[in-house]
Design a protein around this motif. Structure first.
Motif, mmCIF file in Angstrom:
data_model
loop_
_atom_site.group_PDB
_atom_site.id
_atom_site.type_symbol
_atom_site.label_atom_id
_atom_site.label_comp_id
_atom_site.label_asym_id
_atom_site.label_seq_id
_atom_site.Cartn_x
_atom_site.Cartn_y
_atom_site.Cartn_z
ATOM 1 N N TRP A 40 0.771 -1.300 0.074
ATOM 2 C CA TRP A 40 0.023 0.280 0.042
ATOM 3 C C TRP A 40 0.836 1.333 -0.057
ATOM 4 O O TRP A 40 1.850 1.177 0.314
ATOM 5 C CB TRP A 40 -0.485 0.083 1.383
ATOM 6 N N PRO A 41 0.172 2.208 -0.331
ATOM 7 C CA PRO A 41 0.997 3.618 -0.343
ATOM 8 C C PRO A 41 1.431 3.868 0.989
ATOM 9 O O PRO A 41 0.426 3.510 2.013
ATOM 10 C CB PRO A 41 0.117 4.637 -0.921
ATOM 11 N N GLY A 42 2.790 3.971 1.412
ATOM 12 C CA GLY A 42 3.393 4.551 2.672
ATOM 13 C C GLY A 42 3.744 3.272 3.337
ATOM 14 O O GLY A 42 4.262 3.295 4.578
ATOM 15 N N TYR A 43 3.807 2.240 2.680
ATOM 16 C CA TYR A 43 4.575 0.955 3.303
ATOM 17 C C TYR A 43 5.650 0.372 2.212
ATOM 18 O O TYR A 43 5.528 0.957 1.043
ATOM 19 C CB TYR A 43 3.552 -0.114 3.300
ATOM 20 N N THR A 44 6.759 -0.135 2.708
ATOM 21 C CA THR A 44 7.807 -0.571 1.667
ATOM 22 C C THR A 44 7.896 -2.348 1.812
ATOM 23 O O THR A 44 7.436 -2.576 2.933
ATOM 24 C CB THR A 44 9.126 0.053 2.037
ATOM 25 N N ASN A 54 6.399 -8.707 3.020
ATOM 26 C CA ASN A 54 6.178 -8.469 4.255
ATOM 27 C C ASN A 54 6.323 -6.686 4.127
ATOM 28 O O ASN A 54 7.209 -6.191 4.082
ATOM 29 C CB ASN A 54 7.606 -8.769 4.968
ATOM 30 N N CYS A 55 5.094 -6.113 4.224
ATOM 31 C CA CYS A 55 5.067 -4.655 4.079
ATOM 32 C C CYS A 55 5.204 -3.890 5.422
ATOM 33 O O CYS A 55 4.320 -4.257 6.146
ATOM 34 C CB CYS A 55 3.627 -4.361 3.353
ATOM 35 N N VAL A 56 6.148 -3.056 5.601
ATOM 36 C CA VAL A 56 6.339 -2.352 6.739
ATOM 37 C C VAL A 56 5.955 -0.834 6.431
ATOM 38 O O VAL A 56 6.318 -0.132 5.360
ATOM 39 C CB VAL A 56 7.782 -2.510 7.346
ATOM 40 N N LYS A 57 5.272 -0.041 7.509
ATOM 41 C CA LYS A 57 4.915 1.142 7.368
ATOM 42 C C LYS A 57 6.377 1.938 7.208
ATOM 43 O O LYS A 57 7.264 1.623 7.975
ATOM 44 C CB LYS A 57 3.907 1.659 8.633
ATOM 45 N N ASN A 58 6.544 2.983 6.480
ATOM 46 C CA ASN A 58 7.486 3.946 6.414
ATOM 47 C C ASN A 58 7.567 4.749 7.642
ATOM 48 O O ASN A 58 6.418 5.239 8.130
ATOM 49 C CB ASN A 58 7.396 4.825 5.128
ATOM 50 N N LYS A 59 8.911 5.044 7.982
ATOM 51 C CA LYS A 59 9.254 5.968 9.058
ATOM 52 C C LYS A 59 8.993 7.460 8.648
ATOM 53 O O LYS A 59 9.487 7.631 7.253
ATOM 54 C CB LYS A 59 10.410 5.518 9.606
ATOM 55 N N LYS A 60 8.552 8.313 9.212
ATOM 56 C CA LYS A 60 8.303 9.772 8.925
ATOM 57 C C LYS A 60 9.629 10.464 9.170
ATOM 58 O O LYS A 60 10.419 10.206 9.964
ATOM 59 C CB LYS A 60 7.063 10.399 9.581
#
Length: 171
Positions: free
Chosen positions: A147-151, A165-171
């Protein structure tokens, strides 16, 4: 006196001559199993053909035939290297060419036999220590985008299937 007794106790009771490799119960250069013997001749290509067409050779399993072919190849190669007479050298060269062709054919047969034993459809597993990779199961691998915002950080397994394994991006 004590050393002499120890030496006598260490004498190998097996019959035969030749070297005995460490950790082995078989000797090199001996005929420990007369039933497995194939008499060989290698003075000419025809002698080799006669040897390889004997029933005592033909009745052996492929692994034993390969050993015999390798033995003949080594002996012909050594004889060819030591020969000085041009006629003898020419005869041994023809014999060497013939046995090298048989050796290559034996290698090809060994490869096909190994492929058959490691083929997952054959119902047989590869022999332990054979160097063949284990048979891979068909796994469903989903390569969906995150999803957008995940890598994507590798893959994870859920319910027998692999997912990114999609992990949320750090801001």
């Amino acid at each position: 006196m004590i050393k002499l007794i120890n030496i006598l106790n260490e004498i190998d009771p097996k019959v035969g001559t030749g070297k005995k490799p460490k950790g082995s119960d078989r000797r090199l250069y001996t005929d420990e199993n007369p039933k497995d013997t194939v008499s060989i001749k290698f003075k000419s290509a025809q002698d080799i053909k006669d040897t390889l067409s004997k029933t005592s050779f033909q009745s052996k399993p492929h692994a034993r035939k390969s050993q015999i072919i390798n033995l003949i190849h080594q002996r012909v190669r050594a004889a060819y290297g030591k020969a000085k007479d041009p006629e003898v050298k020419k005869r041994l060269k023809r014999a060497l060419d013939y046995i090298e062709a048989r050796k290559e054919a034996s290698k090809r047969k060994t490869k096909t036999l190994n492929k058959e034993t490691s083929d997952p459809q054959s119902g047989k597993a590869a022999p332990y220590g054979s160097g063949y990779a284990p048979v891979q199961q068909n796994e469903d691998i989903l390569n969906e985008k995150c999803w957008p915002g995940y890598t994507k950080k590798g893959m994870k397994t859920m319910f027998g299937k692999k997912y990114p394994n999609c992990v949320k991006n750090k801001k």
